[in-house]
Enzyme design. Structure first.
Site, short mmCIF file in Angstrom:
data_model
loop_
_atom_site.label_atom_id
_atom_site.label_comp_id
_atom_site.label_asym_id
_atom_site.label_seq_id
_atom_site.Cartn_x
_atom_site.Cartn_y
_atom_site.Cartn_z
N GLY A 1 8.32 -10.20 -8.08
CA GLY A 1 7.67 -10.26 -6.78
C GLY A 1 6.41 -11.11 -6.90
N VAL A 2 6.49 -12.38 -6.50
CA VAL A 2 5.39 -13.31 -6.74
C VAL A 2 4.72 -13.69 -5.42
CG1 VAL A 2 4.68 -15.33 -8.07
CG2 VAL A 2 6.81 -14.18 -8.65
N ARG B 1 5.39 -4.19 6.44
CA ARG B 1 5.88 -3.61 7.68
C ARG B 1 5.84 -4.64 8.80
NH1 ARG B 1 3.44 1.81 10.63
NH2 ARG B 1 5.12 2.10 12.13
N SER C 1 4.46 -1.91 -5.44
CA SER C 1 5.12 -1.92 -4.14
C SER C 1 4.77 -0.68 -3.33
CB SER C 1 6.64 -1.99 -4.32
OG SER C 1 7.00 -3.07 -5.16
N ARG D 1 -12.70 0.79 -5.03
CA ARG D 1 -13.23 0.67 -3.67
C ARG D 1 -14.35 1.68 -3.43
NH1 ARG D 1 -7.27 -0.43 -1.03
NH2 ARG D 1 -7.44 -2.71 -1.04
N HIS E 1 -1.65 7.38 -2.30
CA HIS E 1 -2.30 6.10 -2.01
C HIS E 1 -2.19 5.84 -0.51
CE1 HIS E 1 -3.94 2.19 -2.61
NE2 HIS E 1 -2.83 1.55 -2.29
#
Length: 314
Positions: free
Chosen positions: A10-11, A84, A121, A153, A177
């Site tokens: 997945g790049v 999404r 992911s 964060r 998450h």
């Protein structure tokens, strides 16, 4: 430089940023890139390789077409999945990305049953569960990058409140998450002092809210994407801990086996990372209020897992 090979499946923004940091910092010997769009992985491999000519790095980066090429990887990062789309329900997104992750894990299991797998992911906790359930991998070798990012964060928002002083900030965030994550105030410090010794309750409450909304804020500002620098750097920290067998503590998504009173559910918790992946889950003595929040977070993940069990694994 470690004589190790890292594969990235997945790049997109996160995968390519991760590859760039790995390559230009000489963290490993070889990087393999694979994307559903072959031209993307080829383009990124070329671009990063050319950028490396201005560095002292000797890392080799290669675009791969075949799953068999990943057979010698020490660590494999999975960032594959779709974002999404308009009119797409969360359930549809969940099932779609579960199919992608399960397919990737099926290929990895056939070609490299020994690599450490780091999932990026989303939905993160559900994708870690999917990776575990759809493969014969040992539980300690599949983990998700989430709490490390959420903790980073939180550290940023603390520093922001303090005016970005040169201080040592340590934070801890557990749970899923997403909106149900649990920032642990009592386990977060500034130069060894508890947060309530250096910040007001109002400031701390604001930090908690901002931490939970940290990813969403970036999505809103970008409009057509999500964060990638911070997720990539958080993953780098995990990779280095595994490659160098540091035994350092990170908040990672892993499957629980009785820890915190839960079993067969994935959640973000503090773990010791080393050459074997998750080498130990650390159980913190959290408050009753935090236990209640953690329970709510677990239930949120369970809802997604139930959808997977009824509509994907069944």
């Amino acid at each position: 430089m470690n004589n190790k090979t890292i594969g990235i499946i997945g790049v997109g923004n996160v995968g390519s940023t991760l590859a760039f940091i790995l390559a230009t910092n000489n963290i490993c010997s070889n990087i393999l890139l694979k994307d559903i769009k072959n031209n993307i992985s080829e383009a990124m491999a070329l671009d990063i390789s050319q950028a490396m000519q201005e560095t002292n790095s000797n890392t080799k980066i290669t675009a791969c077409l075949n799953n068999e090429d990943f057979k010698d990887c020490d660590i494999i990062i999975i960032t594959a999945g779709i974002a999404r789309k308009p009119n797409m329900s969360r359930d549809d997104l969940l099932i779609t990305n579960a199919k992608i992750v399960a397919s990737v894990m099926n290929d990895i299991s056939k070609n490299n049953p020994n690599a450490i797998i780091i999932i990026i992911s989303n939905p993160l906790d559900s994708m870690v569960y999917t990776a575990l359930k759809s493969s014969n991998y040992p539980k300690n070798k599949i983990l998700g990058m989430a709490g490390t990012l959420d903790s980073a964060r939180m550290s940023y928002f603390i520093a922001e409140k303090l005016g970005f002083p040169n201080v040592n900030i340590k934070t801890s965030v557990i749970g899923g998450h997403g909106d149900s994550m649990v920032p642990l105030i009592d386990f977060s410090t500034v130069d060894g002092k508890k947060l309530n010794e250096v910040l007001s309750k109002e400031d701390i409450d604001d930090i908690v809210i901002k931490t939970k909304n940290g990813g969403g804020q970036i999505v809103k500002l970008l409009e057509t994407g999500s964060a990638y620098y911070a997720p990539a750097y958080s993953t780098i920290a995990m990779i280095e801990a595994i490659l160098n067998d540091t035994k350092k503590c990170f908040a990672c998504a892993t499957i629980l086996n009785g820890e915190y009173g839960y079993k067969d559910i994935v959640s973000g918790v503090p773990v010791i990372l080393g050459k074997d992946g998750v080498e130990k889950i650390i159980e913190l003595e959290i408050s009753d209020f935090e236990k209640e929040q953690f329970s709510n977070s677990i239930n949120s993940v369970k809802e997604s897992i139930n959808i997977l069990e009824n509509n994907f694994f069944n």
